[in-house]
Design an enzyme around this catalytic site. Sequence first.
Site, PDB file in Angstrom:
ATOM      1  CG  HIS A 194      -0.516  -0.040   2.529  1.00 29.49           C
ATOM      2  ND1 HIS A 194       0.431  -0.866   3.039  1.00 29.49           N
ATOM      3  CD2 HIS A 194      -0.515   1.070   3.500  1.00 29.49           C
ATOM      4  CE1 HIS A 194       0.701  -0.626   4.435  1.00 29.49           C
ATOM      5  NE2 HIS A 194       0.170   0.512   4.566  1.00 29.49           N
TER       6      HIS A 194
ATOM      7  CG  HIS B  65      -0.028   4.528   4.627  1.00 30.93           C
ATOM      8  ND1 HIS B  65      -0.826   3.437   5.631  1.00 30.93           N
ATOM      9  CD2 HIS B  65      -1.044   5.343   4.226  1.00 30.93           C
ATOM     10  CE1 HIS B  65      -1.953   4.002   5.835  1.00 30.93           C
ATOM     11  NE2 HIS B  65      -2.151   5.093   4.795  1.00 30.93           N
TER      12      HIS B  65
ATOM     13  CG  ASP C 240       4.700   3.166   7.457  1.00 34.07           C
ATOM     14  OD1 ASP C 240       4.005   3.409   6.636  1.00 34.07           O
ATOM     15  OD2 ASP C 240       4.508   2.376   8.607  1.00 34.07           O
ATOM     16  CG  HIS C 241       4.014   0.220   4.425  1.00 36.87           C
ATOM     17  ND1 HIS C 241       3.975  -1.252   4.533  1.00 36.87           N
ATOM     18  CD2 HIS C 241       3.532   0.847   5.227  1.00 36.87           C
ATOM     19  CE1 HIS C 241       3.417  -1.380   5.840  1.00 36.87           C
ATOM     20  NE2 HIS C 241       3.356  -0.145   6.467  1.00 36.87           N
TER      21      HIS C 241
ATOM     22  CG  HIS D  12      -4.084   0.038   6.920  1.00 39.39           C
ATOM     23  ND1 HIS D  12      -4.030   0.547   8.076  1.00 39.39           N
ATOM     24  CD2 HIS D  12      -2.804   0.371   6.138  1.00 39.39           C
ATOM     25  CE1 HIS D  12      -2.990   1.407   8.365  1.00 39.39           C
ATOM     26  NE2 HIS D  12      -2.188   1.124   7.320  1.00 39.39           N
TER      27      HIS D  12
ATOM     28  CG  ASP E 116       0.377  -1.312   7.838  1.00 39.22           C
ATOM     29  OD1 ASP E 116       1.263  -2.240   8.198  1.00 39.22           O
ATOM     30  OD2 ASP E 116       0.478  -0.384   8.016  1.00 39.22           O
TER      31      ASP E 116
ATOM     32  CG  HIS F 186       3.742  -1.941  11.639  1.00 41.12           C
ATOM     33  ND1 HIS F 186       4.846  -0.868  11.788  1.00 41.12           N
ATOM     34  CD2 HIS F 186       3.132  -1.601  10.437  1.00 41.12           C
ATOM     35  CE1 HIS F 186       4.292  -0.050  10.815  1.00 41.12           C
ATOM     36  NE2 HIS F 186       3.462  -0.331   9.981  1.00 41.12           N
TER      37      HIS F 186
END
Length: 256
Positions: free
Chosen positions: A57, A59, A61-62, A115, A134, A172
Amino acid sequence: MSKLEIHQIPVLSDNYVYLFRDPDSGQVGVVDPAVAGPVLDKLKELGWTLTHIINTHHHPDHTGANLELKEKTGCTIVGAKNDAARIPGIDIKIEDGDIFEFGGATAKVFEVPGHTVGHIAYWFAESEALFCGDTLFALGCGRLFEGTPAQMWKSIGKFRNLPDSTRVYCAHEYTEANGRFAVSVDPKNDALKKRFARIVEMRRNKQPTVPSTLGEEKATNPFMRADDPVLASELHLSGADPVEVFAETRRRKDSF
């Protein structure tokens, strides 16, 4: 069909990035690279050359290292067709039901909104590996930033149909906090209580709790069990639709 060699790279405060290699072709992929440095260091240590970035996805942090890794390695970036505008540097656009061929290994692609609306997951059956970003966590699930409880329950339902031996490579290390919440809403679940005790000990020893298996999640993760009458009863929702049970579980987690 070949089995992947998979390495887990902890980054940032609690993210996991996954580096994997197909032994037949020598192709190397990285799942959801948040930052480039640890990935490049691991590639150098292993003597591997990155060929693909696999995004679940959009985001940061990905996807934060997408462009830097692409610039430095020339790798190909794979992501969701219906969210391509938010995946930096995307080259290959895939959608629900597609088979992504990675050398001698193949992954089935699942669209799993909740998400985010454009979230996808990759299931490598031969490797018994699910890269789910996530959407699903060990003993938890992602917050519903863009989707609805109905969407997320349906998305998680796709994972419930996969074999119990499938390893859940989520993104995570949230397991101890998730477990503390899970016990609060499912206090009669003996399997959960035993698992949580192991998790506490693992974290005390600074061991990763990821990957788990889908068998463990089906038995102990409340977000996979919204159709279980015992959980519904604990939430004072006996007889309610599973989506309502899921939504209440998520609501409680958000404020736990």
